[in-house]
Enzyme design. Structure first.
Site, PDB file in Angstrom:
ATOM      1  N   LYS A   1      42.787  38.340  28.626  1.00  0.00           N
ATOM      2  CA  LYS A   1      41.670  38.975  29.348  1.00  0.00           C
ATOM      3  C   LYS A   1      42.122  40.290  29.984  1.00  0.00           C
ATOM      4  O   LYS A   1      41.486  41.329  29.803  1.00  0.00           O
ATOM      5  CB  LYS A   1      41.118  38.022  30.428  1.00  0.00           C
TER       6      LYS A   1
ATOM      7  N   ARG B   1      34.383  31.198  37.425  1.00  0.00           N
ATOM      8  CA  ARG B   1      35.366  30.212  36.989  1.00  0.00           C
ATOM      9  C   ARG B   1      34.851  28.785  37.150  1.00  0.00           C
ATOM     10  O   ARG B   1      35.526  27.842  36.764  1.00  0.00           O
ATOM     11  CB  ARG B   1      36.520  30.349  37.929  1.00  0.00           C
TER      12      ARG B   1
ATOM     13  N   ARG C   1      55.345  36.696  30.016  1.00  0.00           N
ATOM     14  CA  ARG C   1      54.625  37.865  30.550  1.00  0.00           C
ATOM     15  C   ARG C   1      55.422  38.545  31.666  1.00  0.00           C
ATOM     16  O   ARG C   1      56.040  37.902  32.498  1.00  0.00           O
ATOM     17  CB  ARG C   1      53.272  37.427  31.131  1.00  0.00           C
TER      18      ARG C   1
ATOM     19  N   ARG D   1      54.883  36.762  37.362  1.00  0.00           N
ATOM     20  CA  ARG D   1      53.965  36.152  38.323  1.00  0.00           C
ATOM     21  C   ARG D   1      54.475  34.783  38.765  1.00  0.00           C
ATOM     22  O   ARG D   1      55.025  34.033  37.968  1.00  0.00           O
ATOM     23  CB  ARG D   1      52.570  36.002  37.684  1.00  0.00           C
TER      24      ARG D   1
ATOM     25  N   ARG E   1      47.209  25.011  35.185  1.00  0.00           N
ATOM     26  CA  ARG E   1      46.111  26.001  35.092  1.00  0.00           C
ATOM     27  C   ARG E   1      45.244  25.704  33.872  1.00  0.00           C
ATOM     28  O   ARG E   1      44.028  25.862  33.913  1.00  0.00           O
ATOM     29  CB  ARG E   1      46.682  27.415  35.021  1.00  0.00           C
TER      30      ARG E   1
END
Ligand code: AP5
Ligand code: MG
Length: 218
Positions: free
Chosen positions: A13, A88, A127, A160, A171
């Site tokens: 996203k 969400r 990431r 992160r 998640r």
């Protein structure tokens, strides 16, 4: 254009949003980015949000809806927006719907980025994000030219706190339980469009642009 990017953690996203927002000249509004900026600045909101984020749980709906309402009041959102990571939950989607009805500015489209779970875990654990400009990298799929440094601004790359494998798996569970019902919510309203989000970033981008062209957006 008023667009929602829907998809599980790691669907791409944030990666795709940059180009879409630029092409459509609309602000990219990521609730995750706003929350992380608050955590970094040590605000009351950030302190409250951090405990949910670190566990991979959702921040309470009332906090998020208030935050988004304030953001939509800013001038740059007057002619459209691209939401990333919002809504969400069904209550968040209902609140957004009510807010947009009040303003007479309905949504144009909800783009759902589809990607298999195994790929998501690999994407998120690798990431890295620029601590200065926010550009997203991947250690294997999109590495920076100089290790640990952003290609654009030379800022340091960080991982992160919620990108450890156990938090990523939670998640994904949270996404399935609380966010997936939105697919039906928007399908029933004729707003949902699927985009295959595997393959090169540029190929995914081209698929997204092909869909947006149908809405008069090149
Ligand atoms: P948020 O920041 O929204 O995170 P998320 O939805 O979990 O999604 P990510 O940002 O992890 O993934 P992404 O889809 O943006 O992927 P990216 O482009 O970076 O939310 C974080 C937390 O904040 C939540 O857990 C919650 O606590 C809270 N929160 C936020 N919004 C909330 C809300 N509305 N309500 C309640 N709580 C909220 O890509 C990932 C990696 O993959 C990158 O390394 C990238 O380089 C790589 N990549 C991208 N595309 C490709 C590709 N095509 N091929 C290979 N690699 C790729
Ligand atoms: Mg993101």
């Amino acid at each position: 254009m008023r667009i929602i990017l829907l998809g599980p953690p790691g669907a791409g996203k944030g990666t795709q949003a940059v180009q879409i927002a630029q092409t459509a000249s609309i602000p990219h509004i990521s609730t995750g980015d706003i929350l992380r900026a608050n955590v970094k600045a040590g605000t009351e909101l950030g302190t409250e949000a951090k405990r949910y984020m670190d566990a991979g749980e959702l921040v309470p709906d009332d906090v998020i809806v208030g935050m988004v309402g304030d953001r939509l009041d800013e001038d740059d959102a007057a002619h459209g927006f691209l939401f990333d990571g919002f809504p969400r939950t069904v209550p968040q989607a209902e609140s957004l719907e009510a807010l947009l009805v009040d303003r007479g500015t309905p949504l144009d489209v909800v783009l759902r980025l589809a990607v298999p779970q195994e790929e998501v875990v690999e994407r998120l654990t690798g990431r890295r994000t620029c601590s200065q400009c926010g550009r997203i990298f991947h250690m294997v799929f999109d590495p920076p030219t100089t290790e640990g440094r952003c290609d654009d601004c030379e800022g340091s790359l960080t991982q992160r706190d919620d990108d450890t494998e156990d938090v990523v798996l939670n998640r994904l569970d949270v996404y399935r339980a609380q966010t997936e019902p939105l697919e039906n919510f928007y399908w029933e309203r004729g707003l949902l469009r699927d985009v295959e989000a595997v393959g090169d970033v540029s190929d995914v981008q081209a698929r997204i642009q092909a869909v947006l062209q149908e809405y008069g957006q090149s």
